[in-house]
Design a protein around this motif. Sequence first.
Motif, PDB file in Angstrom:
ATOM      1  N   GLY A  64       0.790  -1.225   0.000  1.00 14.06           N
ATOM      2  CA  GLY A  64       0.000   0.000   0.000  1.00 14.06           C
ATOM      3  C   GLY A  64       0.818   1.269   0.000  1.00 14.06           C
ATOM      4  N   GLN A  65       2.100   1.185   0.354  1.00 11.91           N
ATOM      5  CA  GLN A  65       2.954   2.365   0.349  1.00 11.91           C
ATOM      6  C   GLN A  65       3.224   2.847  -1.074  1.00 11.91           C
ATOM      7  N   VAL A  66       3.514   4.139  -1.195  1.00 16.53           N
ATOM      8  CA  VAL A  66       4.103   4.684  -2.423  1.00 16.53           C
ATOM      9  C   VAL A  66       5.509   5.140  -2.054  1.00 16.53           C
ATOM     10  N   ARG A  67       6.511   4.612  -2.759  1.00 19.55           N
ATOM     11  CA  ARG A  67       7.909   4.862  -2.411  1.00 19.55           C
ATOM     12  C   ARG A  67       8.681   5.417  -3.612  1.00 19.55           C
ATOM     13  N   THR A  68       9.762   6.115  -3.308  1.00 22.57           N
ATOM     14  CA  THR A  68      10.666   6.626  -4.336  1.00 22.57           C
ATOM     15  C   THR A  68      11.842   5.673  -4.475  1.00 22.57           C
ATOM     16  N   VAL A  69      12.122   5.253  -5.705  1.00 22.70           N
ATOM     17  CA  VAL A  69      13.186   4.295  -5.967  1.00 22.70           C
ATOM     18  C   VAL A  69      14.035   4.785  -7.134  1.00 22.70           C
ATOM     19  N   LYS A  70      15.234   4.238  -7.217  1.00 22.65           N
ATOM     20  CA  LYS A  70      16.110   4.518  -8.351  1.00 22.65           C
ATOM     21  C   LYS A  70      16.346   3.211  -9.094  1.00 22.65           C
ATOM     22  N   VAL A  71      16.183   3.220 -10.406  1.00 25.67           N
ATOM     23  CA  VAL A  71      16.320   1.998 -11.203  1.00 25.67           C
ATOM     24  C   VAL A  71      17.444   2.163 -12.220  1.00 25.67           C
ATOM     25  N   TYR A  72      18.010   1.012 -12.599  1.00 25.13           N
ATOM     26  CA  TYR A  72      19.165   0.966 -13.477  1.00 25.13           C
ATOM     27  C   TYR A  72      18.949  -0.104 -14.553  1.00 25.13           C
ATOM     28  N   HIS A  73      19.772  -0.044 -15.609  1.00 28.67           N
ATOM     29  CA  HIS A  73      19.806  -1.119 -16.600  1.00 28.67           C
ATOM     30  C   HIS A  73      20.086  -2.449 -15.878  1.00 28.67           C
ATOM     31  N   PRO A  74      19.386  -3.544 -16.207  1.00 20.94           N
ATOM     32  CA  PRO A  74      18.510  -3.775 -17.363  1.00 20.94           C
ATOM     33  C   PRO A  74      17.009  -3.587 -17.084  1.00 20.94           C
ATOM     34  N   PHE A  75      16.659  -2.605 -16.249  1.00 20.83           N
ATOM     35  CA  PHE A  75      15.240  -2.357 -15.971  1.00 20.83           C
ATOM     36  C   PHE A  75      14.518  -1.985 -17.270  1.00 20.83           C
ATOM     37  N   HIS A  76      13.365  -2.604 -17.468  1.00 20.19           N
ATOM     38  CA  HIS A  76      12.496  -2.319 -18.625  1.00 20.19           C
ATOM     39  C   HIS A  76      11.073  -2.616 -18.179  1.00 20.19           C
ATOM     40  N   MET A  77      10.264  -1.571 -18.060  1.00 21.99           N
ATOM     41  CA  MET A  77       8.905  -1.791 -17.582  1.00 21.99           C
ATOM     42  C   MET A  77       8.014  -0.644 -18.024  1.00 21.99           C
ATOM     43  N   GLN A  78       6.753  -0.970 -18.246  1.00 25.51           N
ATOM     44  CA  GLN A  78       5.762   0.032 -18.618  1.00 25.51           C
ATOM     45  C   GLN A  78       5.081   0.570 -17.376  1.00 25.51           C
ATOM     46  N   ALA A  79       4.887   1.885 -17.338  1.00 24.91           N
ATOM     47  CA  ALA A  79       4.210   2.510 -16.199  1.00 24.91           C
ATOM     48  C   ALA A  79       2.835   1.886 -15.997  1.00 24.91           C
ATOM     49  N   GLY A  80       2.505   1.598 -14.743  1.00 18.78           N
ATOM     50  CA  GLY A  80       1.215   1.014 -14.408  1.00 18.78           C
ATOM     51  C   GLY A  80       1.161  -0.492 -14.481  1.00 18.78           C
ATOM     52  N   GLU A  81       2.175  -1.132 -15.041  1.00 16.57           N
ATOM     53  CA  GLU A  81       2.182  -2.592 -15.177  1.00 16.57           C
ATOM     54  C   GLU A  81       2.880  -3.222 -13.973  1.00 16.57           C
ATOM     55  N   PRO A  82       2.264  -4.185 -13.292  1.00 19.04           N
ATOM     56  CA  PRO A  82       2.897  -4.778 -12.114  1.00 19.04           C
ATOM     57  C   PRO A  82       4.173  -5.536 -12.470  1.00 19.04           C
ATOM     58  N   PHE A  83       5.146  -5.456 -11.571  1.00 20.28           N
ATOM     59  CA  PHE A  83       6.389  -6.225 -11.721  1.00 20.28           C
ATOM     60  C   PHE A  83       6.911  -6.586 -10.339  1.00 20.28           C
ATOM     61  N   TRP A  84       7.756  -7.609 -10.297  1.00 14.59           N
ATOM     62  CA  TRP A  84       8.314  -8.095  -9.032  1.00 14.59           C
ATOM     63  C   TRP A  84       9.778  -7.681  -8.893  1.00 14.59           C
ATOM     64  N   MET A  85      10.183  -7.408  -7.654  1.00 13.28           N
ATOM     65  CA  MET A  85      11.564  -7.089  -7.303  1.00 13.28           C
ATOM     66  C   MET A  85      11.977  -7.913  -6.097  1.00 13.28           C
ATOM     67  N   LEU A  86      13.232  -8.343  -6.071  1.00 11.03           N
ATOM     68  CA  LEU A  86      13.790  -8.886  -4.844  1.00 11.03           C
ATOM     69  C   LEU A  86      14.153  -7.714  -3.942  1.00 11.03           C
ATOM     70  N   SER A  87      13.735  -7.769  -2.693  1.00  7.82           N
ATOM     71  CA  SER A  87      14.048  -6.722  -1.727  1.00  7.82           C
ATOM     72  C   SER A  87      14.724  -7.351  -0.513  1.00  7.82           C
ATOM     73  N   THR A  88      15.935  -6.868  -0.206  1.00  8.26           N
ATOM     74  CA  THR A  88      16.667  -7.350   0.960  1.00  8.26           C
ATOM     75  C   THR A  88      17.056  -6.163   1.825  1.00  8.26           C
ATOM     76  N   PRO A  89      17.301  -6.371   3.120  1.00 10.71           N
ATOM     77  CA  PRO A  89      17.784  -5.272   3.957  1.00 10.71           C
ATOM     78  C   PRO A  89      19.085  -4.686   3.417  1.00 10.71           C
ATOM     79  N   LEU A  90      19.424  -3.507   3.890  1.00  7.15           N
ATOM     80  CA  LEU A  90      20.498  -2.730   3.286  1.00  7.15           C
ATOM     81  C   LEU A  90      21.839  -3.451   3.281  1.00  7.15           C
ATOM     82  N   SER A  91      22.222  -4.072   4.389  1.00  3.95           N
ATOM     83  CA  SER A  91      23.547  -4.690   4.456  1.00  3.95           C
ATOM     84  C   SER A  91      23.700  -5.816   3.445  1.00  3.95           C
TER      85      SER A  91
END
Length: 239
Positions: A64-91
């Motif tokens: 439910g959150q809206v967050r600000t992220v920075k993306v890099y190559h090879p990211f390729h995605m259309q706005a509004g289309e769902p996609f999955w990301m692996l998310s791990t703690p910072l360390s």
Amino acid sequence: MAQEVIALTCRTCGSLSEPVKMESEFFDIVGFENDVMEWSDFENEVPPLDAPHWVRSDRPPVQGQVRTVKVYHPFHMQAGEPFWMLSTPLSSSLNGWDSHPEEIAQSAFVQCSIECVIERNDCQAWLRVKVLEVRMIHDFDRYFPVRNGNDGYLDDFRMFRNPSICHYRNWLFISAGAEGDLGVWGLVKQIHSRYHMLAFGDWGFHKNTVFGGNILLPTQSMEELIAQALQNHAYEQAE
């Protein structure tokens, strides 16, 4: 009206990222590795795209959150289309699970969609994304039905020399690669002396893909891989 496509280019060769097939006949989730998208605590004011230093967020994404992220190559995605990301703690996002295996318990696959583009250039972009769903990896063996795997699931590790294994409690993190150019990794959970691969990563110059599911690996093949790592002094028992 067509939605904007965020397709970034490789800094090394200038090639444009291609769409990732977000389906697999073997795994339940397909997405991007965690170094393709970094989480911040910024709102709409962000550092310049080429700023070398900025504070990464250690605040886990919540549905439910809206967050600000920075993306890099090879990211390729259309706005509004769902996609999955692996998310791990910072360390562990900076140094890997083999350096911080205790953070496996806080790692997840996060489904997002792009709300808007704040700023972008050819190679990177600041985005606002909505968090649609969060699935913790340690629950995958209960969340996804088990699929019986075969010996072929470990072939990618055997093709590289000296795969390494980090053993932490009931987890095995396996990694193998070729001189930093391409490689694979797998996160395996031991359950009643059986080996379940819950996450798998496949990376190279123009790909950084991660898969999630519940693959039951052949016991004999896994034990042979462990024996190989022990013999090559590439097996670590983490505390």
